[in-house]
Structure formats: structure tokens, C-alpha cells
Design a protein around this motif. Structure first.
Motif, mmCIF file in Angstrom:
data_model
loop_
_atom_site.group_PDB
_atom_site.id
_atom_site.type_symbol
_atom_site.label_atom_id
_atom_site.label_comp_id
_atom_site.label_asym_id
_atom_site.label_seq_id
_atom_site.Cartn_x
_atom_site.Cartn_y
_atom_site.Cartn_z
ATOM 1 N N GLY A 95 0.796 -1.223 0.000
ATOM 2 C CA GLY A 95 0.000 0.000 0.000
ATOM 3 C C GLY A 95 0.824 1.266 0.000
ATOM 4 N N ARG A 96 2.118 1.151 -0.285
ATOM 5 C CA ARG A 96 3.006 2.322 -0.259
ATOM 6 C C ARG A 96 3.128 2.993 -1.623
ATOM 7 N N VAL A 97 2.763 2.292 -2.684
ATOM 8 C CA VAL A 97 2.794 2.842 -4.045
ATOM 9 C C VAL A 97 1.460 2.505 -4.707
ATOM 10 N N ASP A 98 0.812 3.516 -5.294
ATOM 11 C CA ASP A 98 -0.443 3.253 -6.009
ATOM 12 C C ASP A 98 -0.390 3.700 -7.466
ATOM 13 N N ARG A 99 0.765 4.200 -7.890
ATOM 14 C CA ARG A 99 0.941 4.595 -9.288
ATOM 15 C C ARG A 99 2.392 4.338 -9.680
ATOM 16 N N VAL A 100 2.575 3.644 -10.769
ATOM 17 C CA VAL A 100 3.914 3.354 -11.281
ATOM 18 C C VAL A 100 4.035 3.968 -12.667
ATOM 19 N N VAL A 101 5.047 4.812 -12.832
ATOM 20 C CA VAL A 101 5.367 5.344 -14.155
ATOM 21 C C VAL A 101 6.664 4.686 -14.585
ATOM 22 N N TRP A 102 6.557 3.755 -15.517
ATOM 23 C CA TRP A 102 7.744 3.050 -15.992
ATOM 24 C C TRP A 102 8.285 3.790 -17.210
ATOM 25 N N VAL A 103 9.433 4.434 -17.039
ATOM 26 C CA VAL A 103 10.118 5.132 -18.124
ATOM 27 C C VAL A 103 11.131 4.149 -18.702
ATOM 28 N N ARG A 104 10.846 3.659 -19.898
ATOM 29 C CA ARG A 104 11.633 2.559 -20.437
ATOM 30 C C ARG A 104 12.321 2.938 -21.750
ATOM 31 N N PRO A 105 13.511 2.399 -21.972
ATOM 32 C CA PRO A 105 14.192 2.668 -23.250
ATOM 33 C C PRO A 105 13.527 1.918 -24.386
ATOM 34 N N GLU A 106 13.929 2.233 -25.581
ATOM 35 C CA GLU A 106 13.251 1.676 -26.755
ATOM 36 C C GLU A 106 13.434 0.163 -26.891
ATOM 37 N N TRP A 107 14.467 -0.404 -26.244
ATOM 38 C CA TRP A 107 14.712 -1.840 -26.399
ATOM 39 C C TRP A 107 13.994 -2.686 -25.336
ATOM 40 N N ALA A 108 13.279 -2.077 -24.385
ATOM 41 C CA ALA A 108 12.509 -2.840 -23.402
ATOM 42 C C ALA A 108 11.386 -3.597 -24.113
ATOM 43 N N ILE A 109 10.988 -4.746 -23.561
ATOM 44 C CA ILE A 109 10.068 -5.622 -24.297
ATOM 45 C C ILE A 109 8.838 -6.065 -23.498
ATOM 46 N N PHE A 176 11.619 6.674 -22.778
ATOM 47 C CA PHE A 176 12.652 7.539 -22.216
ATOM 48 C C PHE A 176 12.996 8.590 -23.269
ATOM 49 N N SER A 177 12.251 9.694 -23.230
ATOM 50 C CA SER A 177 12.429 10.768 -24.204
ATOM 51 C C SER A 177 12.175 12.097 -23.505
ATOM 52 N N GLN A 178 12.680 13.160 -24.090
ATOM 53 C CA GLN A 178 12.495 14.476 -23.495
ATOM 54 C C GLN A 178 11.027 14.853 -23.436
ATOM 55 N N GLU A 179 10.279 14.527 -24.470
ATOM 56 C CA GLU A 179 8.858 14.851 -24.502
ATOM 57 C C GLU A 179 8.118 14.168 -23.352
ATOM 58 N N SER A 180 8.388 12.880 -23.141
ATOM 59 C CA SER A 180 7.722 12.147 -22.059
ATOM 60 C C SER A 180 8.087 12.718 -20.699
ATOM 61 N N LEU A 181 9.360 13.063 -20.523
ATOM 62 C CA LEU A 181 9.803 13.605 -19.240
ATOM 63 C C LEU A 181 9.163 14.961 -18.966
ATOM 64 N N ASP A 182 8.990 15.776 -19.991
ATOM 65 C CA ASP A 182 8.352 17.086 -19.808
ATOM 66 C C ASP A 182 6.903 16.911 -19.334
ATOM 67 N N VAL A 183 6.177 15.973 -19.951
ATOM 68 C CA VAL A 183 4.800 15.708 -19.541
ATOM 69 C C VAL A 183 4.769 15.169 -18.116
ATOM 70 N N LEU A 184 5.673 14.263 -17.803
ATOM 71 C CA LEU A 184 5.707 13.652 -16.477
ATOM 72 C C LEU A 184 5.962 14.690 -15.387
ATOM 73 N N ALA A 185 6.846 15.621 -15.646
ATOM 74 C CA ALA A 185 7.174 16.635 -14.640
ATOM 75 C C ALA A 185 5.945 17.436 -14.227
ATOM 76 N N SER A 186 5.019 17.628 -15.144
ATOM 77 C CA SER A 186 3.813 18.417 -14.841
ATOM 78 C C SER A 186 2.788 17.623 -14.038
ATOM 79 N N GLN A 187 3.021 16.307 -13.870
ATOM 80 C CA GLN A 187 2.042 15.453 -13.191
ATOM 81 C C GLN A 187 2.455 15.087 -11.763
ATOM 82 N N LEU A 188 3.634 15.466 -11.342
ATOM 83 C CA LEU A 188 4.159 15.027 -10.049
ATOM 84 C C LEU A 188 3.832 16.022 -8.942
ATOM 85 N N GLN A 189 3.852 15.516 -7.711
ATOM 86 C CA GLN A 189 3.642 16.334 -6.523
ATOM 87 C C GLN A 189 4.872 16.227 -5.616
ATOM 88 N N PRO A 190 5.291 17.343 -4.996
ATOM 89 C CA PRO A 190 6.505 17.301 -4.165
ATOM 90 C C PRO A 190 6.395 16.274 -3.041
#
Length: 456
Positions: A95-109, A176-190
Motif C-alpha cells: 500500500g506504499r505505491v499506487d501509481r507506477v510510471v515506468w520510463v523505459r528505453p526503446e529496447w525494453a520488451i 525515455f524521451s524528453q517529450e515524455s519527461l516534460d509531460v511527467l514533470a507536470s504530473q508530479l507532486q513534491p
């Protein structure tokens, strides 16, 4: 005025509660599963608000079905009991994590990109966690236990909902791209997210690569060609001799002759096993330029989080030298933990202690001499003359004697009392989880049923 005063008071209280979390702890580890030690320390200290979002930079999802764990387990015990492929779902199950954002490289399967909702629950019928997520692998049992039946841990959402102690969570899989990271930054809480990085994000291999490099002396370039030929075309080791892929030239390199010449040291079964391991997990050797660009993108993103006051509750960085980060990249990537700490303006990373290491004291509080045997492989192999394969004599204790040994959680020792004319019998003692200093008193095992070595 009254409204502004109430807001000011709330701000002061929030600062008192969470102000110390402004300096997120940065933990570094070898195995990635040990990251949960740092997470646990952060949620126990209040530095991390839970349930949290896990931002997971990795080639692998690490979301296999976990074994049941005690929610009150210490940070040390949690890290000692998890596996490298299930610690993320352990945090969900607790119960310590309820959302996982997996930032994966292009070769992940392992999973497609997108936003998903899954459930995880302990099913008492099978004594294991089940899920509707695709990471739920089949539950293995011996043929005697289940015959021809393979019970699957994957369930429908409705079936999971019927299990007690269920958890629902979100999974977002993004590149794992700059575009994805920019979107992710706007969704996080301190202080409400974990920043977790596996260095195999930048380059990765697997245990099949290790075996082919060690046993067949293949170079990185040769392994890359084998991956392109065997894995991408779905060949087995036995098909190498007959299939045209074996004769094909890749970049002027004769695959069949060169590979089979080097693989001659391997038996056919060992070759098939190596290729099966090689093709089961991603393999990607990045260029120096790509590694540098990836590290710079990650560090720059974290600097942006710091500038926006969007600080994580805890940061963990795993080197994954246990078969996943190619060794030639370690020196280049080891500074990443320190760079992230600098980007956040905090002190140097803290190395996670050896979570399974135990300083063990074995005490013979009996009235007869006792022989102590290490169960399993040792660096130098079992001692000659040991009772069975996998046993090594490590101590002969007179009555009242004590022996100090370095061991690990979950490890076993066998104890044997000499008796003339009697067939040797052994009692087994287990090293517990969660304590780095332990004492085994042999009288505690007197009630255990003695066994012949072949029965252990």
C-alpha cells in the motif's frame, strides 16, 4: 483576514511536517531490489508521502508477483526478502505505491506504452499474489503437486476483486524521451514520488550474454550478431547448424563458422540454455554518445524538478552489476547517483548496506562435539570428504565452543554429532531474515527430526 490567517497556519504546519523532506535522501545499491530499503526508510521517516508515485527508469518492469510479506517488516528484512524482479509489486502490495510510471528505453520488451489500471491481491486459495496484469507469470509447482495443470497467477479484474487484501494501482509506460519527461514533470507532486533509476536504462545485457562471454569467449560484437540472428528470428540452439542464419554474413562476419568455433567448448544443451537466456531479456550495447546523451537528459530533467520545487521523497540508483549492466559501462555510469544528488542540492549518495549479510555466531551448548557444515556452494567448493555434494565442513565445535561465520539471510547449516558405528545424521539450522547479527545455539535444534544427508 481570517481566511488568509488560516491558510498561513496551514502552510506553517505543512512546512513543519514536510520541511525536512526538502532534502531527499539518495541511496545507491548494487542489486536493484535493494532500492526498497531506501524507499522504506523514507516512508518510515516521513520524507516520502504514501501512497506514492514510483517513477521507475529501467529496462525491466520488475513487477513479477511477490511472495507474501509482513507489512511490519523492517527495511532490512524487506530488502533481504524481495527479488530483483518483484520489489515494485511488493511496494504496491504494502500500500506504499499506487501509481507506477515506468520510463523505459526503446529496447525494453515487457509491456506496451500507455496508461493502464491493474489490481493485485493475495489469493488464499493458492497462497500467492494474483493479478490481472500481464506480469503475472504462471505459478510453478512440481508434477506431483499439480499433474499436467499449470495454475496461472493472472486473473480477470473480477476474480482479483474477490480476493482479500487487494490493491488497485495505475501503470503508465512511457518512452525515455524528453517529450515524455516534460509531460511527467507536470504530473508530479513534491515529496509524493520516488525517483528510481537502474543504470541498465542506458545499456543492458542478461545472463545469457555473461555465459557466452565466459564459456565461449564471445566478444560484445559477436554477441550482438548472435542476438540479431538467433533472437530476432526465434531460433533455438539446435537450429544453428541447419538454419541458413548460421551461414549468413552480418557486416562481413561469418556467423556460423566463427560462432560454432568459439561455442565448441559448450555442450549442445549448454548452448541451447545460453541462447534461451540470451533471448529471454533485452540486450543492447549503447554507443558512448548515446550513453552521454541519456545521462545528460536525465540529470537536466532532475535539475528542472529542483528549480520548480518538485522534489522527490527519495532517490534510488541501482548499478545492477549482477548480470544486467554490461561491465564495460560501469565506470562511465557509476557517477550518475552523485550527479543526481548534486542536481537536487543534497549530500552524497548513501550506499545501501548489505541487506542479506549476517554476522553469525554458532554456539555449541551441548555436551558432545558437533561438526558444522555449510549447505550449498562456497567459493572454493565443498570440502573433500564432506557428507554430501553441497556440504562443506566449516567448524568442529567442542562442548561450550563458539564459532563466528559470515553468512546471509535464508542460508542453512547442517549440524552433525559424531557417534561411533552410527549412520551420520544431521539437523538443519536456518539463518533468519531481518537481523545482521545472529546467534544459533545448537540446543534449539535438538527437537528437529534428524535426517540422513540424502534426505536433506
Amino acid at each position: 483576514h481570517r481566511g488568509r490567517a488560516a491558510c498561513a497556519l496551514a502552510a506553517v504546519l505543512a512546512a513543519r511536517c514536510w520541511g525536512h523532506a526538502a532534502a531527499a535522501s539518495v541511496w545507491a545499491s548494487d542489486g536493484h531490489g535493494e532500492a526498497i530499503f531506501g524507499w522504506s526508510e523514507a516512508w518510515r521517516s516521513g520524507e516520502l508521502r504514501t501512497p506514492a508515485t514510483l517513477v521507475h527508469f529501467d529496462t525491466h518492469a520488475d513487477m513479477a508477483m511477490p511472495r507474501p510479506l509482513n507489512a511490519s517488516a523492517s527495511s532490512l528484512e524487506l530488502a533481504a526478502r524481495v527479488e530483483i524482479n518483484d520489489f515494485v509489486t511488493v511496494a504496491v502490495a504494502l500500500g506504499r505505491v499506487d501509481r507506477v510510471v515506468w520510463v523505459r528505453p526503446e529496447w525494453a520488451i515487457e509491456h506496451e506504452h500507455g496508461h493502464f489500471h491493474y489490481a493485485l491481491a493475495l489469493d488464499p486459495a493458492v497462497g500467492a499474489f494474483v493479478s490481472d496484469a500481464p506480469f503475472a507469470k504462471p505459478l510453478q509447482r512440481s508434477p506431483e503437486e499439480v499433474g499436467a495443470l499449470r495454475m496461472s497467477l493472472q486473473r480477470s479484474p473480477e476474480e482479483v476483486g474477490e480476493c482479500p487484501r487487494g490493491r488497485r494501482y495505475e501503470l503508465e509506460v512511457v518512452p525515455f524521451s524528453q517529450e515524455s519527461l516534460d509531460v511527467l514533470a507536470s504530473q508530479l507532486q513534491p515529496q509524493s514520488f520516488i525517483l528510481d533509476v537502474d543504470l541498465d536504462l542506458f545499456a543492458t545485457e542478461n545472463h545469457g550474454c555473461q555465459r557466452l562471454r565466459r564459456d565461449a569467449n564471445l566478444t560484445v560484437g559477436e554477441i550482438q550478431r548472435v542476438v540479431a540472428c538467433a533472437c530476432e528470428q526465434g531460433l533455438s540452439g539446435a537450429e544453428w547448424d541447419a538454419y541458413a542464419c548460421g551461414d549468413r554474413q552480418a557486416d562481413g562476419w561469418p556467423l556460423r563458422a566463427e560462432f560454432l568455433a568459439k561455442a565448441a567448448a559448450l555442450s549442445e544443451g549448454a548452448l541451447e540454455d545460453s541462447l534461451a537466456l540470451l533471448c529471454a531479456q533485452p540486450v543492447h550495447y549503447s554507443s558512448e554518445a548515446d550513453v552521454e546523451a541519456g545521462v545528460n537528459m536525465l540529470v537536466s530533467w532532475v535539475q528542472g524538478l529542483k528549480a520548480a520545487g518538485m522534489l522527490p521523497g527519495v532517490v534510488t540508483v541501482a548499478e545492477s552489476t549482477d548480470g544486467y549492466l554490461p561491465p564495460q559501462y560501469l565506470d562511465r555510469l557509476r557517477p550518475v547517483a552523485g550527479k543526481l544528488a548534486d542536481a537536487l542540492g543534497v549530500g552524497p549518495p548513501t550506499w545501501v548496506p548489505c541487506t542479506r549479510c549476517v554476522a553469525l555466531s554458532i554456539v555449541n551448548d551441548l555436551e558432545v562435539p558437533i561438526e558444522v557444515f555449510w549447505v550449498g556452494d562456497m567459493e572454493d567448493g565443498p570440502a573433500e570428504g564432506g557428507p554430501t555434494e553441497g556440504h562443506a565442513l566449516v567448524a568442529s565445535l567442542a562442548p561450550g565452543a563458539r564459532q563466528q561465520l559470515d553468512s546471509f539471510s535464508g542460508h542453512s547449516f547442517d549440524f552433525h554429532a559424531d557417534a561411533e558405528g552410527a549412520q551420520p545424521q544431521f539437523r538443519r539450522g536456518l539463518v533468519h531474515f531481518g537481523e545482521q547479527r545472529q546467534e544459533l545455539r545448537l540446543s534449539a535444534f535438538l527437537e528437529a527430526t534428524p535426517q540422513h544427508p540424502s534426505e536433506l
